[in-house]
Write a protein that holds these residues in place. Structure first.
Motif, short mmCIF file in Angstrom:
data_model
loop_
_atom_site.label_atom_id
_atom_site.label_comp_id
_atom_site.label_asym_id
_atom_site.label_seq_id
_atom_site.Cartn_x
_atom_site.Cartn_y
_atom_site.Cartn_z
N SER A 227 -6.31 -1.63 20.62
CA SER A 227 -7.09 -2.82 20.25
C SER A 227 -6.55 -3.44 18.96
O SER A 227 -6.15 -2.74 18.03
N ASP A 231 -9.50 -8.22 18.82
CA ASP A 231 -10.34 -7.56 19.82
C ASP A 231 -11.61 -7.02 19.18
O ASP A 231 -12.71 -7.17 19.72
N TYR A 246 -9.13 -6.27 27.00
CA TYR A 246 -9.73 -5.19 27.79
C TYR A 246 -9.60 -5.48 29.29
O TYR A 246 -9.28 -4.58 30.08
N HIS A 298 -8.76 2.32 24.20
CA HIS A 298 -9.23 2.80 25.50
C HIS A 298 -8.10 3.48 26.26
O HIS A 298 -6.93 3.07 26.15
#
Length: 328
Positions: A227, A231, A246, A298
């Protein structure tokens, strides 16, 4: 993963004086009537474990598994199946007979997990974890195929995979494959049975439509999304809005996994893939880029598995017609 030994299973009640298990009735170090069966059971279990490890390491099934397969093949043991009554009934006119429920399992250690990539400054594939997650699935499927081969099967229908994973940061995963081995009367048994995810009823529909299952195609992708400050500004904003980075990570992961599945299907000579299993997993990774710069990365994993099929005929076109009865 750490396992703590359950000491309550190792110690029994103290031997009573004057019994066969006590010290007064025998020499030093003698085992009582309760200790001897326990020791023999432990030794037998250890011997079985060594035999299983040696067999699987060399690419073979353990001897006791082969013995059971041979008994089922001869009819000395009843066959088992997870086919429904309707599936069994539909397969019979095509000459298919169930031989038994087959299984393959692999407990796998991943040396460098995706969680170890926490803090990466760029987004991209985690290829070593991706290969490991694909290898463990293939090992489970291969061992299931070996059981079907021992039964003399032409195919395995209703193939499914089950995952046991303590958590995504764990280094251990276990995959277990299940399916029903079937034989086609009057047809030679192939060296390797055809594996397919379709169930018995769907297999009949495929055959009637002129399509033949020719194997499984798998696709896996593990992707790390790093990120940016932009973001995180969007994540903490009070405004309803999409976070494009994302969304892009999900699409990138899905596209890579599907392309990998297409490659396997093409190698089999398939004209299409019936993707019966697709799974998307997204895991949060909290990272600190610097003082006061906390971000949320993520790990995205996409897995897809389906039956590769080859169409032998072109299906007849169907044109729907609207019929209105004016008399009613």
């Amino acid at each position: 993963m750490w396992f703590r030994k359950d000491k309550s299973r190792d110690t029994g009640p103290p031997p009573q004086s004057g019994t066969s298990g006590g010290t007064s009735g025998g020499g030093a170090g003698e085992l009582g009537t309760s200790g001897r069966p326990r020791r023999l059971a432990v030794e037998d279990g250890a011997a079985r474990a060594r035999e299983t490890e040696a067999a699987l390491t060399s690419g073979r099934l353990p001897g006791r598994v082969l013995e059971r397969m041979e008994l089922e093949k001869k009819g000395d043991l009843p066959w088992t199946s997870d086919l429904s009554v309707n599936e069994w009934h539909l397969l019979r006119p095509f000459g298919f007979r169930p031989l038994g429920l087959v299984m393959g399992s692999s407990y796998y250690h991943i040396g460098f997990t995706a969680q170890n990539r926490a803090g990466m400054w760029y987004s991209g594939d985690v290829t070593d974890v991706e290969r490991a997650m694909l290898d463990v699935r293939r090992q489970a499927l291969q061992r299931m195929s070996m059981e079907a081969e021992a039964l003399g099967a032409n195919a395995v229908v209703g193939v499914r995979l089950e995952l046991k994973e303590p958590d995504y940061g764990s280094h251990e995963v276990e995959f277990t494959a299940f399916g029903t081995a079937v034989v086609l009367d009057g047809e030679p048994v192939p060296k390797s049975p055809v594996l397919c995810t379709v169930d018995g009823a769907s297999l009949v529909k495929l055959l009637r439509a002129g399509s033949i299952p020719i194997g499984l195609a798998l696709g896996v992708c593990v992707y790390y999304q790093a990120s940016s400050r932009q973001d995180m500004w969007q994540v903490r904003s009070w405004v309803n809005q999409e976070i494009p980075a994302y969304t892009d990570a999900v699409y990138q992961t899905r596209n890579r996994a599907v392309r990998n599945m297409w490659r396997e299907a093409s190698a089999l000579g398939a004209s299409g893939v019936l993707a019966h299993e697709t799974k998307l997993s997204v895991h949060d990774v909290e990272v600190e880029r610097g003082e006061g710069d906390d971000r949320l990365d993520h790990i995205v994993e996409f897995f897809t598995m389906g039956t590769a099929v080859h169409s032998t005929v072109v299906p007849a076109k169907f044109t729907p017609k609207l019929t209105i009865d004016a008399g009613k």
